[in-house]
Design a protein around this motif. Structure first.
Motif, PDB file in Angstrom:
ATOM      1  N   LYS A  50       0.539  -1.241  -0.071  1.00 17.37           N
ATOM      2  CA  LYS A  50       0.004  -0.042  -0.017  1.00 17.37           C
ATOM      3  C   LYS A  50       0.991   1.282   0.004  1.00 17.37           C
ATOM      4  O   LYS A  50       0.673   2.375  -0.729  1.00 17.37           O
ATOM      5  CB  LYS A  50      -0.921   0.140   1.219  1.00 17.37           C
ATOM      6  CG  LYS A  50      -1.998  -1.032   1.099  1.00 17.37           C
ATOM      7  CD  LYS A  50      -3.146  -0.772   2.004  1.00 17.37           C
ATOM      8  CE  LYS A  50      -4.638  -1.534   1.827  1.00 17.37           C
ATOM      9  NZ  LYS A  50      -5.703  -1.123   2.619  1.00 17.37           N
ATOM     10  N   LEU A  51       1.981   1.199   0.642  1.00 14.87           N
ATOM     11  CA  LEU A  51       3.000   2.362   0.892  1.00 14.87           C
ATOM     12  C   LEU A  51       3.541   2.618  -0.697  1.00 14.87           C
ATOM     13  O   LEU A  51       3.767   3.782  -0.729  1.00 14.87           O
ATOM     14  CB  LEU A  51       3.753   2.018   1.826  1.00 14.87           C
ATOM     15  CG  LEU A  51       3.369   2.313   3.187  1.00 14.87           C
ATOM     16  CD1 LEU A  51       4.290   2.016   4.419  1.00 14.87           C
ATOM     17  CD2 LEU A  51       2.960   3.875   3.610  1.00 14.87           C
ATOM     18  N   GLU A  54       0.765   4.098  -2.870  1.00 16.08           N
ATOM     19  CA  GLU A  54       0.763   5.661  -2.569  1.00 16.08           C
ATOM     20  C   GLU A  54       1.960   6.543  -2.701  1.00 16.08           C
ATOM     21  O   GLU A  54       1.618   7.460  -3.439  1.00 16.08           O
ATOM     22  CB  GLU A  54       0.710   5.779  -0.893  1.00 16.08           C
ATOM     23  CG  GLU A  54       0.152   7.165  -0.374  1.00 16.08           C
ATOM     24  CD  GLU A  54       0.206   7.325   1.176  1.00 16.08           C
ATOM     25  OE1 GLU A  54      -0.210   8.204   1.730  1.00 16.08           O
ATOM     26  OE2 GLU A  54       0.393   6.340   1.813  1.00 16.08           O
ATOM     27  N   ALA A  58       1.830   9.708  -5.899  1.00 20.12           N
ATOM     28  CA  ALA A  58       2.184  11.213  -5.407  1.00 20.12           C
ATOM     29  C   ALA A  58       3.313  11.657  -6.267  1.00 20.12           C
ATOM     30  O   ALA A  58       3.502  12.787  -6.201  1.00 20.12           O
ATOM     31  CB  ALA A  58       2.489  11.086  -3.940  1.00 20.12           C
ATOM     32  N   ASP A  67      -1.724  -1.603 -10.595  1.00 17.52           N
ATOM     33  CA  ASP A  67      -1.271  -2.252  -9.377  1.00 17.52           C
ATOM     34  C   ASP A  67      -1.075  -3.784  -9.744  1.00 17.52           C
ATOM     35  O   ASP A  67      -2.138  -4.401  -9.797  1.00 17.52           O
ATOM     36  CB  ASP A  67      -2.234  -2.294  -8.316  1.00 17.52           C
ATOM     37  CG  ASP A  67      -1.846  -3.216  -6.894  1.00 17.52           C
ATOM     38  OD1 ASP A  67      -0.691  -3.663  -7.122  1.00 17.52           O
ATOM     39  OD2 ASP A  67      -2.895  -3.430  -6.107  1.00 17.52           O
ATOM     40  N   ASP A 231      -5.189   4.233   4.184  1.00 15.77           N
ATOM     41  CA  ASP A 231      -4.205   4.526   3.378  1.00 15.77           C
ATOM     42  C   ASP A 231      -2.818   4.771   3.974  1.00 15.77           C
ATOM     43  O   ASP A 231      -1.492   4.532   3.426  1.00 15.77           O
ATOM     44  CB  ASP A 231      -4.451   6.111   3.023  1.00 15.77           C
ATOM     45  CG  ASP A 231      -5.376   6.032   1.899  1.00 15.77           C
ATOM     46  OD1 ASP A 231      -5.852   5.176   1.193  1.00 15.77           O
ATOM     47  OD2 ASP A 231      -6.289   7.499   1.888  1.00 15.77           O
ATOM     48  N   LYS A 232      -2.766   4.687   5.353  1.00 14.62           N
ATOM     49  CA  LYS A 232      -1.569   4.786   6.050  1.00 14.62           C
ATOM     50  C   LYS A 232      -1.853   4.373   7.576  1.00 14.62           C
ATOM     51  O   LYS A 232      -3.141   4.461   7.789  1.00 14.62           O
ATOM     52  CB  LYS A 232      -1.145   6.237   6.046  1.00 14.62           C
ATOM     53  CG  LYS A 232       0.309   6.334   7.026  1.00 14.62           C
ATOM     54  CD  LYS A 232       0.847   7.811   6.948  1.00 14.62           C
ATOM     55  CE  LYS A 232       2.159   8.114   7.381  1.00 14.62           C
ATOM     56  NZ  LYS A 232       2.426   9.154   7.376  1.00 14.62           N
TER      57      LYS A 232
END
Length: 241
Positions: A50-51, A54, A58, A67, A231-232
């Motif tokens: 996931k990181l 993200e 960005a 993905d 998300d985090k």
């Protein structure tokens, strides 16, 4: 240097800086397909997956993300075994008792459970190369998130595509995420949820409190990452001395 080459360099640098992504042990392949950046490979855990997505999204010059990242499974399993485990987990979960459960295997669908509840939800499970896909519809974000997390809990799972639709449509919120994580922590036999406080702000989850062991701290964080939409995760859990 082209814009896309600059974007690839920037993404690689961002991934290198993130301590939970180990590009040396688990390399990530990156290439552009038109304006979309494709990430492929096998990463160490769901946090790294996931990181990576993200951070890549960005980066300047990245129009979209494709993905194709997979997580190293806790145990290597065939697709049939994974399907059986996911099916059984969904059948045994009381929160999903109103749901029809169907499996798609070898080119045909089989109904495993058919409920008599009016407007009952329908969950279809399929597995390909360790990737679990959940199709159909449920009546709440809570059930969608529970089904996805249970699929992640199966040791052989490499990824979960949670395509369950919410019908009738329901607005999502940080509170929905918090409730889902708290419920999942309660179900996890390796975690004492009574010592953990969960807060969510803009889909960023913070865990606070005390746990008995480092492994419990890791398991609680993984449970939070398993929840759809997170998300985090900020893990401020303290291990008791």
């Amino acid at each position: 240097m082209s814009t896309q080459e600059e974007a690839l360099k920037a993404v690689h640098a961002a991934l290198e800086r993130e301590r939970r992504i180990n590009l040396h042990q688990h390399p990530i392949e990156m290439q552009f397909e038109n304006d979309d950046l494709v990430l492929a490979g096998e990463v160490g855990n769901i946090a790294a997956k996931k990181l990576a997505l993200e951070l890549a999204a960005a980066a300047p010059g990245v129009g979209g993300i494709v993905d194709r990242l997979r997580v190293v499974p806790a145990e290597r399993m065939g697709d049939g075994a994974i399907l059986d485990h996911v099916r059984d987990a969904l059948l045994q979960e009381p929160e999903l008792s109103i749901c029809d459960i169907r499996v798609w295997e070898k080119g045909h669908e089989e109904t495993i459970r058919e409920t008599t509840v009016e407007l009952a939800c329908v969950i279809q499970i399929s597995v390909a190369d360790g990737v679990v896909t959940l199709d159909g519809q449920v009546d709440s974000w809570g059930r969608k998130r529970m089904a996805g997390a249970l699929a992640w809990w199966v040791p052989g799972t490499r990824d979960v595509v949670n395509a369950l639709e919410i019908l009738p449509p329901e607005e999502d919120s940080d509170d929905e995420v918090t409730n889902a994580i708290q419920f999942l922590l309660e179900k996890d036999p390796f975690v004492n949820e009574s010592q953990i406080r969960v807060t969510t702000r803009n889909y960023v989850v913070t865990l606070e409190g005390e746990v008995a062991k480092e492994k419990e701290k890791e398991m609680a964080e993984a449970d939070a990452w398993f929840v759809f939409g997170v998300d985090k995760v900020v893990n401020r859990l303290q291990v008791q001395a």
